[in-house]
Design a protein around this motif. Sequence first.
Motif, short mmCIF file in Angstrom:
data_model
loop_
_atom_site.label_atom_id
_atom_site.label_comp_id
_atom_site.label_asym_id
_atom_site.label_seq_id
_atom_site.Cartn_x
_atom_site.Cartn_y
_atom_site.Cartn_z
N PRO A 41 98.42 20.92 -51.22
CA PRO A 41 98.77 21.98 -52.16
C PRO A 41 99.93 22.80 -51.59
O PRO A 41 99.81 23.34 -50.49
N LEU A 42 101.04 22.83 -52.31
CA LEU A 42 102.19 23.63 -51.84
C LEU A 42 102.29 24.97 -52.58
O LEU A 42 103.20 25.75 -52.34
N LEU B 109 88.18 23.96 -48.63
CA LEU B 109 88.94 25.10 -49.15
C LEU B 109 90.35 25.03 -48.60
O LEU B 109 90.55 25.13 -47.40
N PRO B 110 91.33 24.86 -49.46
CA PRO B 110 92.70 24.69 -48.96
C PRO B 110 93.46 26.00 -48.83
O PRO B 110 93.20 26.96 -49.54
N GLU B 111 94.41 26.02 -47.92
CA GLU B 111 95.45 27.04 -47.89
C GLU B 111 96.77 26.31 -48.13
O GLU B 111 96.87 25.10 -47.94
N ILE B 112 97.80 27.04 -48.54
CA ILE B 112 99.08 26.42 -48.84
C ILE B 112 99.60 25.63 -47.64
O ILE B 112 99.61 26.14 -46.52
N GLY B 113 99.99 24.38 -47.88
CA GLY B 113 100.57 23.56 -46.83
C GLY B 113 99.56 22.74 -46.04
O GLY B 113 99.96 21.89 -45.24
N ASN B 114 98.28 22.97 -46.26
CA ASN B 114 97.25 22.15 -45.58
C ASN B 114 97.36 20.71 -46.04
O ASN B 114 97.46 20.44 -47.23
N GLU C 15 105.38 22.34 -43.25
CA GLU C 15 106.28 23.43 -43.61
C GLU C 15 106.08 23.76 -45.08
O GLU C 15 106.13 22.87 -45.94
N SER C 16 105.86 25.00 -45.39
CA SER C 16 105.52 25.37 -46.77
C SER C 16 105.60 26.87 -46.89
O SER C 16 105.85 27.57 -45.93
#
Lengths: 554, 554
Positions: free
Chosen positions: A10-11, A419-424, A440-441
């Motif tokens: 997820p970006l 649970l994702p965070e951006i760039g994971n 990189e994000s």
Amino acid sequence: MARPRVRVIPLGGVGEVGKNLTVYEYRGDLVMIDAGAKFPEEEMRGVDLIVPDITYVKERVDRLRGILITHGHEDHIGGLPYLLPQLKSRAPIPLYGSALAMAYAEAKLDEAGVLDLAEFHVVEPGQHYQLGRYLTAEFVPVTHSIPGSFAVALRTPLGWAVHTGDFKFDPTPPLGPPTDEARLRELGNEGVLLLLSDAVRVERPGHTPSEAVVSETLYRVIGEAKGRVVLTTFASNITRIDQAIRAAYRHGRKVAISGRSMEQSTRIAQDLGYMKPPPDTIIPLDVAVKLPREQVLFLTTGSQGEASAALARIASGEHPAIKLQRGDTVIFSATPVPGNEDTVSQTIDQLFRRGVSVVYSAIEPTIHVSGHASRDELRFMLRLLRPRFVVPIHGEYRHLALYRELALEMGYNDAQVLLPEIGNVLSFGRDSGRREQTVESGAVLVDIIGNRNVILRQRDEIAASGVIIATMIVDRDSRQLIAGPDVSAQGLDGQIDAKVLKRAEDELRRFLEKRQKGGFSYGYLVSRTKNVLSRQIYRDAKIRPMILPVISEL
Amino acid sequence: MARPRVRVIPLGGVGEVGKNLTVYEYRGDLVMIDAGAKFPEEEMRGVDLIVPDITYVKERVDRLRGILITHGHEDHIGGLPYLLPQLKSRAPIPLYGSALAMAYAEAKLDEAGVLDLAEFHVVEPGQHYQLGRYLTAEFVPVTHSIPGSFAVALRTPLGWAVHTGDFKFDPTPPLGPPTDEARLRELGNEGVLLLLSDAVRVERPGHTPSEAVVSETLYRVIGEAKGRVVLTTFASNITRIDQAIRAAYRHGRKVAISGRSMEQSTRIAQDLGYMKPPPDTIIPLDVAVKLPREQVLFLTTGSQGEASAALARIASGEHPAIKLQRGDTVIFSATPVPGNEDTVSQTIDQLFRRGVSVVYSAIEPTIHVSGHASRDELRFMLRLLRPRFVVPIHGEYRHLALYRELALEMGYNDAQVLLPEIGNVLSFGRDSGRREQTVESGAVLVDIIGNRNVILRQRDEIAASGVIIATMIVDRDSRQLIAGPDVSAQGLDGQIDAKVLKRAEDELRRFLEKRQKGGFSYGYLVSRTKNVLSRQIYRDAKIRPMILPVISEL
């Protein structure tokens, strides 16, 4: 050698509401789902728009097989005009989506002058679209607050990966088909490796009401209105606009539209046959204003209290055509997006001060319903698909965390819900899902000078490359400038001298003095300040620093 | 000669929520009801507090017979430390109110060093307080979210003028008596000329739930919690704090309080006997942190996401004593005040990121109930009192307008319901109510430098007297300063030279550089900037201009 895995990155759109963008990868094939934008918060003065940092995709553009669009909302397509040019693809990039989403995307890219960077594929439910060697996409109809909304089912060698997009289960949508439960159930039977689910409404128990509920309320409220009626909603909410037109028609009212984005969105929706208003009901604005007050309904932009939209100008008495008086009615068929509560409240108060009756969701709860699934629907989606792994997306962190609790209550275990965070980088095999590194994000700030002059900046570049700060103080009531503008430079040593700065400040002051009469809206001051200073500084110093207009109120 | 009339002048609290203050006058007698303060909105950077402009009262201070306080909330007593010194009365001014409101007012005045300006009268229901020759006040118990809340009934030669204060009809309040319906009905029988009614919850149909509903929810939620429990609410919500302590006690948990304002408010409430917690339940913080996790509940400030409050420090892991981990629970027993939605959401997200379970009103609606009357209760109050004239107060303009519609639906006519704006003189005879002129009124900005250095400024003076602007840019994530501070002066020509400005800027830069490590919260930067610059500029130039710290985020 390790077995190939499905990778999901997820970006954007996780830990935030806005700029949705998710990358799916399997071996040499990569696809993006959605390419959204987000509006900046109050403190990020001088930034026009925020889009995801797609460095990861840029570095692998030769593997990019296409961008799949779930639906035509800003937070799903708004990034396209800024992201496509960054990809520097030799051939146009294939976009896939509904006719409506493709038409909205096309209009955006055309306006930005980058139409040639994309190739448009209008998709049909039930068809399969081959994306490189390993991936195939199928688009499954879902209900949401815009027609032409799809969930995307990606067939991978390890099973289906289903990306819900924004959805709810509306059994009686006024426009378009209901969510295709039968096909979702089949996908579940065929084997779903992975579900990425919309989580933004997980706080709400039960089932989100059908959009049809709003039809009844609109019919009643418009029927009770005596004078002119103004109805505001999101320009892209074609279903709502269609319902408002039908309710007006049944009460003998003609309809006129005010607001560029709504005129455009309804024209496209009509051209494509999504919307078929009764003949002779939509009439030009200049004809409508001459009709008796009880025979007209105006559809306008401005449901979020935006200062430059038609409704704000109606509320302040400055709309060139539409004037309201005691006995008229304004209907807010939308709720404020978080962050807009204050501007919406101010607009409502201003309308009441004119003696107008205002109908809004706090006093008429079914004047608007959400397009997103509540808890029972989120559970039902899980039940239909029975995925091995689950990833909540499209929500603030609290929504993702509450979705995990919901999945755990349904029998999933901690290892199955990520649970994702951006760039994971989330990586999935048949029997294991895990979080790998973070790529990189982040956020890219979009700065729009004048018409088409777009500058993209990485956040961390800005400090290094310097900024120009323009400070002003405005009187809260009269909206007159009471101090400033004062222009200063930060971190631009050697690139700009005091004389250039002084000349830019003088230019801005002259510009504002000429326009002092009516008072300044916040948005006008921000955009004019950026344009005037940017032009002048580029002329004198040949640089384009970030301009930060800072407007304080007293 | 014209017959004497009752004059009512709202100087705050109408067309806004906050800084409630209403003047009542009959011939030579004048009283004020409440003297509230309001927190500034986001764009009013550099202002610490806003209080009503009381020029009208200052010019008639010899006729001021007292200030009647309905209850001890900030928006009803918070202006006292700034307003009393302005009145320049020769004798201390009599304040009337409940023991709790008087104790809170006393603490405020003491802290500001102006205790000698007031004379405190603790009132009892049923007693009559003579205010000059023509006016008498009676205090009627009402239920609200703080004990010791009263409506004020003013006896005038033309009949009763009833000022509801903040109220609801709670038949089962956990603390204190219910609203005294019998006495209100008697007042109605004796003849009510005029009702000024709380209108802020007029959007809600039906009846606001009893505070007792929250008791049940707290008992259940605390019972389900496994680890530590942290509960946050308003420091002044003594009823809620008492309920939380009782629920904790019944589940075998001890209670510790963190947050200066809550420690103070509960200590005062206990000293006065409003609150009688079970013995040995409240324990010191340093003892509580050593107890097993399931045996303790922490009561903290920070329910509005305030950056400097205990809860924000817990959420960011920076609280010196209270550390949370997965399995712990945080309960928000409050809803965000409009304008605070974002900071509250950010705090909730941060807690979820620590793995903590968070309970808040979106997912547990009865974890908090309002202290204000819904539509059925507003109608009931009108039915009990049967006033000849009605004026809605305590609300944004939309609330006042909706209250008028409610009164019209009950049979009142346009001439009987007056919608006030700040400073309007509303004048009432036995058979006529009308709006007369508007008096000097508005907002006074309070600027607090250091401990007790308070500067009051009229809004329109500021531009004329000049301002100092300090601009900084902060990185959203790291909270590090990435540009600035840059200090400039506006409209201070001749009073301050470039060298003074430069020296102030250098001083501020040195100050901030020394404290760069942990990153800066918005509130810290604002308050430090004001203090450092104000001190330095006063030392060098002997002036105290308004300081506007402007912090942009990127």
